[in-house]
Scaffold this active site. Structure first.
Site, PDB file in Angstrom:
ATOM      1  N   LEU A  89       0.867  -1.170   0.000  1.00 35.83           N
ATOM      2  CA  LEU A  89       0.000   0.000   0.000  1.00 35.83           C
ATOM      3  C   LEU A  89       0.902   1.217   0.000  1.00 35.83           C
ATOM      4  CD1 LEU A  89      -2.789  -0.846   2.650  1.00 35.83           C
ATOM      5  CD2 LEU A  89      -2.994  -0.888   0.157  1.00 35.83           C
ATOM      6  N   ASP A  90       0.537   2.228  -0.791  1.00 39.71           N
ATOM      7  CA  ASP A  90       1.311   3.468  -0.785  1.00 39.71           C
ATOM      8  C   ASP A  90       1.374   4.046   0.627  1.00 39.71           C
ATOM      9  OD1 ASP A  90       1.616   3.259  -3.514  1.00 39.71           O
ATOM     10  OD2 ASP A  90       0.018   4.684  -3.985  1.00 39.71           O
ATOM     11  N   GLN A  91       2.376   4.855   0.867  1.00 41.99           N
ATOM     12  CA  GLN A  91       2.569   5.444   2.193  1.00 41.99           C
ATOM     13  C   GLN A  91       1.322   6.155   2.696  1.00 41.99           C
ATOM     14  OE1 GLN A  91       5.937   8.075   2.437  1.00 41.99           O
ATOM     15  NE2 GLN A  91       5.478   8.754   4.523  1.00 41.99           N
TER      16      GLN A  91
END
Length: 335
Positions: A138-140
């Site tokens: 998952l993106d930051q």
């Protein structure tokens, strides 16, 4: 004495009487060749009825096949007491609800403060030894459901389900405008932007990428959209929604097209002419910018993850509620 995780057990049915053990391992227990090679090197890695055997032997109905993996630790990850939200845990998997701003795994320049640091510390405090293995990314700034495998078998099994498109990942996004039609798909190849390598774009020469979407609610200024990934390209949802003129609210990297049409001094026009195809005409520029400034990240949440449990073979579904910042943004859109 070698310490092992609890065994993965398979009892040979009548229909598989006489099969080779290596066939049982590959076709029924889904043990990869790489893991098989590793298991063969450990004393209790592969056993038949409690005895160590060659995988070339034939099995009989009722035989008990067991694989045992050596316990591991993430010695390269510094344990830190970082709180995180646990949705589910057993001896094989850990499911968490990742918060915004948290990096999943240490990277160059980010060796501490990650989810991995917190999870490793959590296991250490419980007296448990596992290696941190995030099954997906998952993106930051993206929140939501994230699966972590506690051993290589589980990691491999779920990864193969993803390759076979058997893992169901659903997201919620708050976007500018309303996609038209309200339910459909974005089938646009994605690759790196040659001018900005960290950025992805839809391009005919890119990798096949498919996102299915459905508008759940819509208001004057934006929409709540459910999205399902059929492929897993970097930034796929953000790139695809931008490509149809409905970028995610708050996204500072894949911004609304109006930002590219500002004057020399960064002053936007009064409205957005020529909106992107597939989207309804958008709101005045000032309201676009107000919405983007209302939330400090892209409004994207991984709200549901479904897959078959690698050990129990139960179909499992995990959900994470809409985070507070997106709930507030939704209320603003409603108002």
């Amino acid at each position: 004495m070698t310490a092992y995780y609890p065994p993965i057990v398979y009892i040979v049915p009548e229909a598989e009487n006489g099969w080779l053990l290596k066939t049982i391992l590959a076709k029924r227990m889904h043990v990869s060749r790489k893991l098989q090679s590793k298991l063969k090197l450990t004393e209790e890695g592969i056993t038949l009825n409690g005895r160590r055997v060659y995988i070339s032997v034939h099995v009989q109905a009722g035989d008990v096949v067991e694989i045992r993996m050596e316990k591991e630790t993430s010695d390269d990850i510094l344990p830190q007491p970082i709180p995180f939200d646990i949705l589910y845990e057993d001896e094989h998997i850990l499911i968490v609800n990742k918060e915004a701003g948290m990096i999943v795994h240490p990277t160059h320049g980010h060796y501490t403060g990650t989810l991995a640091n917190g999870v490793v510390d959590y296991w250490l405090q419980k007296g448990e030894a596992y290696r941190f293995r995030a099954v997906h990314r998952l993106d930051q700034e993206t929140t939501g459901v994230l699966a972590i495998a506690k051993n290589p078998y589980v990691h491999q099994h779920i990864s193969e389900q993803m390759i076979d498109n058997l893992v169901d990942k659903k997201y919620l996004a708050l976007v500018h405008g309303t996609p038209d039609p309200r339910q459909g798909e974005v089938d646009g190849p994605i690759d790196r932007d040659p001018e900005e390598p960290h950025r992805r774009i839809v391009t005919p020469d890119g990798y096949p990428s498919l996102t299915r979407y459905k508008v759940l609610e819509s208001w004057t200024k934006g929409s709540l959209v459910e999205l399902k990934l059929e492929t897993g390209r970097t930034h796929q949802i953000r790139v695809h929604m931008t490509s149809i003129g409905c970028p995610l609210i708050g996204d500072k990297f894949y911004r609304h097209a109006i930002y590219d049409r500002q004057g020399e001094h960064g002053e936007p026009g009064s409205s957005l002419a020529d909106p992107e195809p597939h989207s309804h005409p958008t709101e005045p520029v000032s309201e676009i910018m107000e919405l983007d400034n209302f939330i400090s990240r892209q409004a994207l949440h991984a709200f549901e993850l479904s897959f078959e449990h690698p050990v129990t073979h139960e179909q499992m579904t995990f959900r994470a509620p809409l985070p507070e910042d997106m709930a507030r943004l939704r209320q603003k859109l409603e108002a």
